[in-house]
Design an enzyme around this catalytic site. Structure first.
Site, short mmCIF file in Angstrom:
data_model
loop_
_atom_site.label_atom_id
_atom_site.label_comp_id
_atom_site.label_asym_id
_atom_site.label_seq_id
_atom_site.Cartn_x
_atom_site.Cartn_y
_atom_site.Cartn_z
N ASP A 113 29.55 48.52 -9.13
CA ASP A 113 30.28 49.70 -8.63
C ASP A 113 29.33 50.85 -8.28
O ASP A 113 29.45 51.48 -7.23
CB ASP A 113 31.29 50.20 -9.69
N SER B 220 39.86 42.76 -2.12
CA SER B 220 38.69 41.90 -2.31
C SER B 220 38.78 40.55 -1.58
O SER B 220 37.78 40.12 -0.99
CB SER B 220 38.43 41.68 -3.81
N LYS C 298 37.70 45.44 -17.28
CA LYS C 298 36.24 45.55 -17.10
C LYS C 298 35.49 45.68 -18.43
O LYS C 298 34.37 45.17 -18.55
CB LYS C 298 35.92 46.76 -16.21
N PHE D 45 38.47 67.29 -22.07
CA PHE D 45 37.08 67.73 -22.19
C PHE D 45 36.24 66.76 -23.03
O PHE D 45 35.08 66.48 -22.72
CB PHE D 45 37.06 69.15 -22.78
P1 NDP Z 1 40.75 55.99 -15.17
O1 NDP Z 1 42.18 55.84 -15.46
O2 NDP Z 1 39.73 55.36 -16.05
O3 NDP Z 1 40.40 57.58 -15.13
C1 NDP Z 1 41.25 58.49 -14.48
C2 NDP Z 1 40.62 59.87 -14.43
O4 NDP Z 1 41.52 60.73 -13.70
C3 NDP Z 1 40.41 60.51 -15.80
O5 NDP Z 1 39.27 61.31 -15.76
C4 NDP Z 1 41.69 61.36 -15.95
O6 NDP Z 1 41.53 62.47 -16.79
C5 NDP Z 1 41.87 61.86 -14.52
N1 NDP Z 1 43.27 62.23 -14.29
C6 NDP Z 1 44.33 61.41 -14.18
N2 NDP Z 1 45.46 62.12 -13.97
C7 NDP Z 1 45.09 63.42 -13.95
C8 NDP Z 1 45.82 64.64 -13.79
N3 NDP Z 1 47.15 64.67 -13.57
N4 NDP Z 1 45.13 65.80 -13.81
C9 NDP Z 1 43.79 65.80 -14.01
N5 NDP Z 1 43.03 64.67 -14.18
C10 NDP Z 1 43.69 63.49 -14.15
O7 NDP Z 1 40.58 55.52 -13.66
P2 NDP Z 1 39.25 54.99 -12.95
O8 NDP Z 1 38.11 55.84 -13.40
O9 NDP Z 1 39.14 53.54 -13.10
O10 NDP Z 1 39.57 55.28 -11.41
C11 NDP Z 1 39.49 56.59 -10.84
C12 NDP Z 1 39.69 56.47 -9.34
O11 NDP Z 1 38.58 55.76 -8.76
C13 NDP Z 1 40.95 55.69 -8.97
O12 NDP Z 1 41.62 56.38 -7.94
C14 NDP Z 1 40.42 54.35 -8.48
O13 NDP Z 1 41.26 53.80 -7.49
C15 NDP Z 1 39.07 54.73 -7.92
N6 NDP Z 1 38.09 53.64 -7.92
C16 NDP Z 1 37.46 53.32 -6.74
C17 NDP Z 1 36.52 52.31 -6.69
C18 NDP Z 1 35.86 51.99 -5.38
O14 NDP Z 1 35.22 50.95 -5.28
N7 NDP Z 1 35.97 52.84 -4.39
C19 NDP Z 1 36.14 51.55 -7.88
C20 NDP Z 1 36.83 51.96 -9.07
C21 NDP Z 1 37.78 52.97 -9.07
P3 NDP Z 1 41.79 62.33 -18.39
O15 NDP Z 1 40.55 61.74 -18.94
O16 NDP Z 1 42.04 63.73 -18.81
O17 NDP Z 1 43.00 61.46 -18.53
#
Ligand code: NDP
Length: 273
Positions: A102, A16, A65, A154
């Protein structure tokens, strides 16, 4: 000079400052933009201290957030619906306006930068975390035919569908039992890329015209993009465009000037920053 910042933990990796300093230079705006790492239990104090020193606005990143939504005096509808704030603007009498840029960042990247029409498309989203929550309403506003949310846990996919079903045709499923159909757009909203892993996707989930978009960016998205291209995908994007577009929207909110994003997107995509 007006002071801006991004507050998170960890935050040292954040792009940023580069993005906002480039926007400021391009638009002739006189401002500073710094990184602030708040203690995990000290977000509110950190924000107050920045504002008391004259801070005009800030971006909020993980894991604050949701907390920022509680701290803001007033929130934009898109932040309320997402349940998260990624941008704070300091208004008169230090009243804090919370917003979430976002989702619009993703939509702008797809529509404006890549000329992708979301209307009438079938979309599969992998993951149901904070990032997915932020993009759902803006995506549904574009009137896709269907959005399927597939998540390892799920119940989290079900919760999101309950929250967003008034805005469009949306359904949940488990990450490992996704209904067979060629989706037009597959969005990887999991954090698997950071673990050096790929989501396991059967080849009956996409067709020759399906696009792939990983919200993750840079090296962490490389595996997913390379895999998608190896399957014949015409387009496999990472989240760098979304990142730059959400920043541009925050910048516009703070300064009333909309920066051009092309040059900085290209620089970041080439890894030259
Ligand atoms: P969260 O930690 O809130 O969510 C992570 C997600 O990934 C959950 O759905 C989780 O599933 C899943 N997950 C994690 N590990 C595994 C695994 N081993 N197998 C299957 N599913 C898995 O993260 P965010 O939502 O904040 O971020 C997600 C991605 O988006 C990140 O890589 C982040 O860098 C990116 N991002 C990009 C932005 C941009 O501006 N481009 C802005 C914000 C985020 P479960 O619910 O089962 O744990």
């Amino acid at each position: 000079m007006d002071a801006y910042a991004v507050i998170g933990n960890p935050v040292s990796h954040s792009l940023s400052p580069f993005i906002h300093q480039a926007f400021a230079k391009q638009t002739g705006q006189n401002l500073t933009y710094e990184l602030i790492e708040a203690p995990l239990d000290g977000f509110k104090d950190c924000l107050s201290s920045f504002i008391n020193k004259g801070g005009k606005g800030c971006n909020i990143t993980l894991p604050f957030k949701e907390e920022a939504l509680q701290v803001a005096d007033q929130c934009a509808a898109r932040a309320e619906i997402a349940g998260a704030v990624n941008t704070i603007k300091v208004q008169n009498n230090n009243q804090l306006l919370g917003d979430n840029t976002d989702g619009i960042g993703l939509i702008r990247d797809l529509k404006k930068n890549h000329h992708y029409e979301i209307k009438n498309k079938k979309i599969l989203i992998l993951g149901a975390g904070g990032a997915v929550k932020g993009i759902l309403k803006p995506l549904l506003d574009e009137q896709p035919t269907l959005v399927v949310i597939a998540n390892r846990s799920f119940d989290k996919a079900v919760n999101l569908v309950e929250k967003f079903h008034d805005y469009g045709n949306i359904s949940p499923c488990h990450l490992f039992s996704i209904e067979n159909m060629p989706y037009d757009l597959i969005i990887n909203g999991t954090s698997l890329g950071h673990q050096g892993k790929l989501p396991a996707l059967q080849n009956n989930l996409f067709g020759p015209n399906s696009w792939f978009y990983d919200l993750t960016y840079g090296k962490s998205a490389q595996l997913f993009r390379e895999w998608a291209l190896s399957q014949g995908a015409p387009k496999a994007l990472d989240g760098i465009g979304m990142l730059v577009e959400q920043a541009a929207e925050s910048f516009y909110l703070w300064r009333g000037v909309r920066p051009e994003t092309k040059e900085i997107r290209e620089k970041l995509s080439q890894g030259s920053i």
